[in-house]
Motif scaffolding. Structure first.
Motif, PDB file in Angstrom:
ATOM      1  N   LYS A  19      12.933  -6.658  12.943  1.00 54.62           N
ATOM      2  CA  LYS A  19      12.937  -5.952  11.666  1.00 54.62           C
ATOM      3  C   LYS A  19      11.594  -5.279  11.393  1.00 54.62           C
ATOM      4  O   LYS A  19      11.553  -4.166  10.869  1.00 54.62           O
ATOM      5  N   LEU A  20      10.497  -5.936  11.756  1.00 55.48           N
ATOM      6  CA  LEU A  20       9.180  -5.320  11.570  1.00 55.48           C
ATOM      7  C   LEU A  20       9.072  -4.013  12.358  1.00 55.48           C
ATOM      8  O   LEU A  20       8.581  -3.008  11.853  1.00 55.48           O
ATOM      9  N   GLY A  21       9.533  -4.035  13.596  1.00 52.26           N
ATOM     10  CA  GLY A  21       9.497  -2.832  14.422  1.00 52.26           C
ATOM     11  C   GLY A  21      10.412  -1.741  13.900  1.00 52.26           C
ATOM     12  O   GLY A  21      10.051  -0.556  13.902  1.00 52.26           O
ATOM     13  N   LYS A  27       9.486   4.137   8.837  1.00 56.69           N
ATOM     14  CA  LYS A  27       8.323   4.657   8.101  1.00 56.69           C
ATOM     15  C   LYS A  27       7.706   5.850   8.835  1.00 56.69           C
ATOM     16  O   LYS A  27       7.501   6.913   8.242  1.00 56.69           O
ATOM     17  N   GLU A  28       7.417   5.680  10.103  1.00 58.14           N
ATOM     18  CA  GLU A  28       6.794   6.755  10.878  1.00 58.14           C
ATOM     19  C   GLU A  28       7.703   7.982  10.952  1.00 58.14           C
ATOM     20  O   GLU A  28       7.244   9.115  10.827  1.00 58.14           O
ATOM     21  N   GLY A  29       8.993   7.742  11.172  1.00 57.47           N
ATOM     22  CA  GLY A  29       9.932   8.855  11.292  1.00 57.47           C
ATOM     23  C   GLY A  29      10.062   9.661  10.017  1.00 57.47           C
ATOM     24  O   GLY A  29       9.962  10.897  10.031  1.00 57.47           O
ATOM     25  N   LEU A  30      10.270   8.983   8.896  1.00 59.36           N
ATOM     26  CA  LEU A  30      10.468   9.702   7.638  1.00 59.36           C
ATOM     27  C   LEU A  30       9.174  10.313   7.112  1.00 59.36           C
ATOM     28  O   LEU A  30       9.162  11.469   6.676  1.00 59.36           O
ATOM     29  N   ASN A  46       7.796   2.310   1.868  1.00 55.09           N
ATOM     30  CA  ASN A  46       7.152   1.010   1.674  1.00 55.09           C
ATOM     31  C   ASN A  46       7.920  -0.027   2.479  1.00 55.09           C
ATOM     32  O   ASN A  46       9.122  -0.205   2.280  1.00 55.09           O
ATOM     33  N   ILE A  47       7.214  -0.696   3.384  1.00 59.21           N
ATOM     34  CA  ILE A  47       7.856  -1.698   4.249  1.00 59.21           C
ATOM     35  C   ILE A  47       7.317  -3.097   3.987  1.00 59.21           C
ATOM     36  O   ILE A  47       7.651  -4.035   4.704  1.00 59.21           O
ATOM     37  N   TYR A  89      20.486   0.719  12.030  1.00 61.26           N
ATOM     38  CA  TYR A  89      19.865  -0.571  11.720  1.00 61.26           C
ATOM     39  C   TYR A  89      20.098  -1.059  10.297  1.00 61.26           C
ATOM     40  O   TYR A  89      19.754  -2.192   9.974  1.00 61.26           O
ATOM     41  N   THR A  90      20.662  -0.207   9.437  1.00 59.42           N
ATOM     42  CA  THR A  90      20.812  -0.572   8.029  1.00 59.42           C
ATOM     43  C   THR A  90      22.258  -0.891   7.688  1.00 59.42           C
ATOM     44  O   THR A  90      23.182  -0.297   8.222  1.00 59.42           O
ATOM     45  N   LYS A  91      22.414  -1.856   6.760  1.00 61.61           N
ATOM     46  CA  LYS A  91      23.760  -2.217   6.318  1.00 61.61           C
ATOM     47  C   LYS A  91      24.027  -1.799   4.876  1.00 61.61           C
ATOM     48  O   LYS A  91      25.165  -1.596   4.498  1.00 61.61           O
ATOM     49  N   ILE A  92      22.977  -1.691   4.067  1.00 66.55           N
ATOM     50  CA  ILE A  92      23.129  -1.308   2.672  1.00 66.55           C
ATOM     51  C   ILE A  92      22.125  -0.205   2.355  1.00 66.55           C
ATOM     52  O   ILE A  92      20.951  -0.297   2.718  1.00 66.55           O
ATOM     53  N   ARG A  93      22.608   0.834   1.665  1.00 70.26           N
ATOM     54  CA  ARG A  93      21.760   1.946   1.221  1.00 70.26           C
ATOM     55  C   ARG A  93      22.069   2.194  -0.243  1.00 70.26           C
ATOM     56  O   ARG A  93      23.210   2.443  -0.606  1.00 70.26           O
ATOM     57  N   SER A  94      21.044   2.135  -1.079  1.00 70.49           N
ATOM     58  CA  SER A  94      21.182   2.482  -2.489  1.00 70.49           C
ATOM     59  C   SER A  94      20.241   3.639  -2.768  1.00 70.49           C
ATOM     60  O   SER A  94      19.098   3.638  -2.328  1.00 70.49           O
ATOM     61  N   CYS A  95      20.735   4.637  -3.497  1.00 71.23           N
ATOM     62  CA  CYS A  95      19.975   5.864  -3.728  1.00 71.23           C
ATOM     63  C   CYS A  95      19.952   6.198  -5.211  1.00 71.23           C
ATOM     64  O   CYS A  95      20.966   6.060  -5.894  1.00 71.23           O
ATOM     65  N   LEU A  96      18.794   6.681  -5.682  1.00 71.08           N
ATOM     66  CA  LEU A  96      18.670   7.225  -7.027  1.00 71.08           C
ATOM     67  C   LEU A  96      17.868   8.501  -6.931  1.00 71.08           C
ATOM     68  O   LEU A  96      16.735   8.509  -6.440  1.00 71.08           O
ATOM     69  N   ASP A  97      18.478   9.606  -7.361  1.00 69.39           N
ATOM     70  CA  ASP A  97      17.821  10.898  -7.428  1.00 69.39           C
ATOM     71  C   ASP A  97      17.687  11.259  -8.901  1.00 69.39           C
ATOM     72  O   ASP A  97      18.644  11.074  -9.672  1.00 69.39           O
TER      73      ASP A  97
END
Length: 100
Positions: A19-21, A27-30, A46-47, A89-97
């Motif tokens: 998970k750390l990797g 982080k680096e990609g985005l 933020n990680i 790698y992600t199972k849940i995504r929550s977004c607020l715009d």
């Protein structure tokens, strides 16, 4: 300007070391998209959440306007990062715009 905030939870199948990797790769990609995708004013991932958190990482980004955010969503560089470093790698995504 428009804020685009996402919280992700990683899949359970990964060890804490994995998970750390994964988080570092996201982080680096985005963050690497700044200057490559028009309309990004600021982009940070933020990680290092506290133990009280119920998400693994957060994207905090600012765009010039809503049209810039819409263009970012389909921009090839963003799609490449999302498809290779985030979605597998992600199972849940929550977004607020929201507008600021």
């Amino acid at each position: 300007m428009v804020k685009h905030v996402i919280l992700w939870t990683l899949k359970d199948e990964f060890s804490e070391e994995e998970k750390l990797g994964i988080k570092q790769g996201i982080k680096e990609g985005l963050e690497g998209l700044k200057g490559k995708v028009p309309g990004i004013v600021d982009i940070k991932v933020n990680i290092n959440g506290l133990a009280s958190s119920n998400a693994d990482l957060m994207l905090d980004s600012t765009f010039e306007n809503e049209d810039a955010l819409k263009a970012y969503a389909v921009h090839p560089n963003h799609v490449a990062v999302a498809d290779s470093k985030v979605r597998p790698y992600t199972k849940i995504r929550s977004c607020l715009d929201y507008e600021i």
